[in-house]
Design a protein around this motif. Structure first.
Motif, PDB file in Angstrom:
ATOM      1  N   ALA A  31      50.261  56.205  26.177  1.00  0.00           N
ATOM      2  CA  ALA A  31      51.213  56.482  25.454  1.00  0.00           C
ATOM      3  C   ALA A  31      51.645  57.885  25.722  1.00  0.00           C
ATOM      4  CB  ALA A  31      50.888  56.296  23.959  1.00  0.00           C
ATOM      5  N   ILE A  32      52.846  58.224  25.597  1.00  0.00           N
ATOM      6  CA  ILE A  32      53.483  59.698  25.893  1.00  0.00           C
ATOM      7  C   ILE A  32      54.049  60.030  24.385  1.00  0.00           C
ATOM      8  CG2 ILE A  32      54.899  61.067  27.096  1.00  0.00           C
ATOM      9  CD1 ILE A  32      54.434  59.150  29.414  1.00  0.00           C
ATOM     10  N   THR A  33      53.742  61.368  23.934  1.00  0.00           N
ATOM     11  CA  THR A  33      54.525  62.228  22.978  1.00  0.00           C
ATOM     12  C   THR A  33      55.414  63.265  23.466  1.00  0.00           C
ATOM     13  OG1 THR A  33      53.374  60.961  21.150  1.00  0.00           O
ATOM     14  CG2 THR A  33      54.385  63.076  20.801  1.00  0.00           C
ATOM     15  N   LEU A  34      56.649  63.251  23.262  1.00  0.00           N
ATOM     16  CA  LEU A  34      57.690  64.431  23.624  1.00  0.00           C
ATOM     17  C   LEU A  34      58.298  64.751  22.198  1.00  0.00           C
ATOM     18  CD1 LEU A  34      58.878  63.282  26.976  1.00  0.00           C
ATOM     19  CD2 LEU A  34      57.334  65.482  26.710  1.00  0.00           C
ATOM     20  N   ALA A  57      63.227  66.006  16.469  1.00  0.00           N
ATOM     21  CA  ALA A  57      62.926  64.561  16.425  1.00  0.00           C
ATOM     22  C   ALA A  57      61.751  64.325  17.592  1.00  0.00           C
ATOM     23  CB  ALA A  57      64.149  63.724  17.074  1.00  0.00           C
ATOM     24  N   GLN A  58      61.150  63.422  17.542  1.00  0.00           N
ATOM     25  CA  GLN A  58      60.039  63.041  18.488  1.00  0.00           C
ATOM     26  C   GLN A  58      60.389  61.655  19.133  1.00  0.00           C
ATOM     27  OE1 GLN A  58      55.838  63.980  16.807  1.00  0.00           O
ATOM     28  NE2 GLN A  58      55.534  61.639  17.476  1.00  0.00           N
ATOM     29  N   LEU A  59      59.820  61.661  20.373  1.00  0.00           N
ATOM     30  CA  LEU A  59      59.980  60.436  21.202  1.00  0.00           C
ATOM     31  C   LEU A  59      58.506  60.026  21.552  1.00  0.00           C
ATOM     32  CD1 LEU A  59      61.669  58.428  23.058  1.00  0.00           C
ATOM     33  CD2 LEU A  59      61.690  60.304  24.858  1.00  0.00           C
ATOM     34  N   ASP A  60      58.141  58.879  21.295  1.00  0.00           N
ATOM     35  CA  ASP A  60      57.038  58.192  21.418  1.00  0.00           C
ATOM     36  C   ASP A  60      57.411  56.930  22.356  1.00  0.00           C
ATOM     37  OD1 ASP A  60      55.236  59.710  19.588  1.00  0.00           O
ATOM     38  OD2 ASP A  60      56.437  58.916  18.274  1.00  0.00           O
ATOM     39  N   LEU A  61      56.535  57.051  23.783  1.00  0.00           N
ATOM     40  CA  LEU A  61      56.944  56.256  24.577  1.00  0.00           C
ATOM     41  C   LEU A  61      55.458  55.274  25.055  1.00  0.00           C
ATOM     42  CD1 LEU A  61      59.095  58.180  27.063  1.00  0.00           C
ATOM     43  CD2 LEU A  61      59.783  56.329  25.615  1.00  0.00           C
ATOM     44  N   PRO A  62      55.666  54.134  25.026  1.00  0.00           N
ATOM     45  CA  PRO A  62      54.386  53.428  25.653  1.00  0.00           C
ATOM     46  C   PRO A  62      54.442  53.593  27.298  1.00  0.00           C
ATOM     47  CG  PRO A  62      56.116  51.924  25.134  1.00  0.00           C
ATOM     48  CD  PRO A  62      56.617  53.123  24.534  1.00  0.00           C
ATOM     49  N   TRP A  63      53.462  53.744  27.871  1.00  0.00           N
ATOM     50  CA  TRP A  63      53.381  53.876  29.377  1.00  0.00           C
ATOM     51  C   TRP A  63      52.335  53.307  30.069  1.00  0.00           C
ATOM     52  CZ3 TRP A  63      57.715  56.363  30.874  1.00  0.00           C
ATOM     53  CH2 TRP A  63      57.786  57.020  32.132  1.00  0.00           C
ATOM     54  N   PRO A  64      52.727  52.472  31.257  1.00  0.00           N
ATOM     55  CA  PRO A  64      51.516  52.001  31.794  1.00  0.00           C
ATOM     56  C   PRO A  64      50.193  52.629  32.083  1.00  0.00           C
ATOM     57  CG  PRO A  64      53.703  51.328  32.701  1.00  0.00           C
ATOM     58  CD  PRO A  64      53.830  52.368  31.924  1.00  0.00           C
ATOM     59  N   ALA A  65      49.100  52.098  31.800  1.00  0.00           N
ATOM     60  CA  ALA A  65      47.643  53.078  32.124  1.00  0.00           C
ATOM     61  C   ALA A  65      47.587  53.385  33.299  1.00  0.00           C
ATOM     62  CB  ALA A  65      46.745  52.430  31.607  1.00  0.00           C
ATOM     63  N   GLU A  66      48.290  52.482  34.436  1.00  0.00           N
ATOM     64  CA  GLU A  66      47.956  52.578  35.809  1.00  0.00           C
ATOM     65  C   GLU A  66      49.055  53.455  36.441  1.00  0.00           C
ATOM     66  OE1 GLU A  66      50.500  48.780  35.398  1.00  0.00           O
ATOM     67  OE2 GLU A  66      49.089  49.972  34.328  1.00  0.00           O
ATOM     68  N   TYR A  67      50.099  54.053  35.615  1.00  0.00           N
ATOM     69  CA  TYR A  67      50.908  55.022  36.458  1.00  0.00           C
ATOM     70  C   TYR A  67      50.397  56.321  36.061  1.00  0.00           C
ATOM     71  CZ  TYR A  67      54.521  51.349  37.038  1.00  0.00           C
ATOM     72  OH  TYR A  67      55.412  50.404  37.213  1.00  0.00           O
ATOM     73  N   ASN A  68      50.911  57.259  36.851  1.00  0.00           N
ATOM     74  CA  ASN A  68      50.672  58.784  36.491  1.00  0.00           C
ATOM     75  C   ASN A  68      51.895  58.941  35.694  1.00  0.00           C
ATOM     76  OD1 ASN A  68      52.881  58.736  38.219  1.00  0.00           O
ATOM     77  ND2 ASN A  68      52.271  60.391  39.508  1.00  0.00           N
ATOM     78  N   ALA A  69      51.980  60.034  34.838  1.00  0.00           N
ATOM     79  CA  ALA A  69      53.089  60.542  33.995  1.00  0.00           C
ATOM     80  C   ALA A  69      53.340  61.984  34.016  1.00  0.00           C
ATOM     81  CB  ALA A  69      52.694  60.318  32.570  1.00  0.00           C
TER      82      ALA A  69
END
Length: 301
Positions: free
Chosen positions: A255-258, A212-224
């Motif tokens: 956006a982040i993909t795992l 499976a794949q997890l796609d997350l929206p992520w605030p652009a002003e945050y690190n990740a």
């Protein structure tokens, strides 16, 4: 592992995947492997942030994966009394039990899926240890301790606690139902976790099923950042390999993909990953032992 699960992930609110036409996927900037060590009275840890520049971690300072270890009777260990000042400690217990006590008369017990959020602020003495019955019986112990920096304006705040029960975490599903996401603090796609923080951050624990794949929206002003607690998978749309004890640092984007490998080890049937990020404080950091301040003079004081 982990303690907080659901019978049917498809009954949970879904995380709307980022719009592929508009989202800027964050590339993987680096992958590092946490070295092993010991903390307190000798419980094993992995130093998750070792070798990563502070500029990439801000507003975080330090993170240990405690265990995963199966203690024999008489073996469970904790810490002796020790001070903290200038930051927040976040202790997330995945398996096992910890009792905590402080010099202000506070304390409590955290167990499977619970989080203790301690704002040290101007200073506190603190002790963490397994309860006596667990020392006698032995058992499984696994957790995370994260240090979140405080802005200089809040380093003198009075100490406070938040004891967050595992049942209070916001439970979400990925868009296709292949991942269970526990939001401990901050928000994901408009869904808020229970933790209250001085510095805006998001902290979540995701269980991603094989393939499976997890796609997350992520605030652009945050690190990740993404740290693998168990299992194997990959980070980013480029599919950078990621396994237990490794930290992925993401570059800019929103956006982040795992993804989890299709085949996992028997002892880790899923990819278990801690995903965290926050708004950088961008102040000088001087870190010495359990003190995190802005100048060397403050540390000496």
């Amino acid at each position: 592992m982990p303690a907080v699960t659901v019978d049917n992930v498809l009954t949970l609110p879904r995380i709307a995947p980022p719009d592929p036409a508009a989202a800027r996927q964050r590339p993987v900037r680096s992958v590092t492997t946490a070295p092993a060590g010991f903390e307190g009275e000798g419980f094993p840890v992995r130093r998750a942030f070792a070798g990563v520049p502070q500029s990439e971690l801000d507003p975080f300072v330090h993170m240990d994966q405690m265990g995963e270890v199966e203690y024999a009777p008489g073996e469970p260990k904790g810490t002796s009394w020790h001070p903290h000042r200038g930051f927040e400690t976040v202790t997330y217990i995945i398996d096992g039990i910890f009792d905590h006590q402080d010099s202000n008369g506070g304390g409590g017990r955290i167990t499977n899926g619970d989080t203790q959020w301690m704002t040290a602020g101007a200073g506190i003495l603190h002790i963490e240890a397994p309860p006596e019955h667990l020392v006698i019986s032995g058992g499984l112990f696994h957790g995370i301790q994260l240090w979140v920096n405080l802005p200089s304006a809040n380093k003198w705040n009075p100490p406070r606690y938040q004891d967050i029960r595992g049942s209070e975490a916001k439970l979400l599903s990925s868009g296709d139902g292949g991942a269970l996401v526990r939001v401990i603090a901050g928000q994901v796609a408009g869904h808020e976790g229970p933790g209250s923080t001085f510095t805006p951050i998001t902290l979540l624990h995701a269980t991603v099923s094989p393939g499976a794949q997890l796609d997350l929206p992520w605030p652009a002003e945050y690190n990740a950042l993404a740290y693998v607690l168990a299992g194997r998978g990959s980070a980013g749309t480029e599919g950078r390999p990621l396994r237990v004890g490794q930290l992925a640092v993401f570059g800019p984007g929103d956006a982040i993909t795992l993804a989890a490998d299709g085949t996992q080890e028997a002892r880790s049937p899923n990819l278990e990953v801690l995903v965290l990020g926050g708004r950088p404080i961008r102040e000088p950091v001087v870190h010495y032992g359990p003190f995190v301040m802005n100048t060397r003079e403050e540390i000496l004081q």
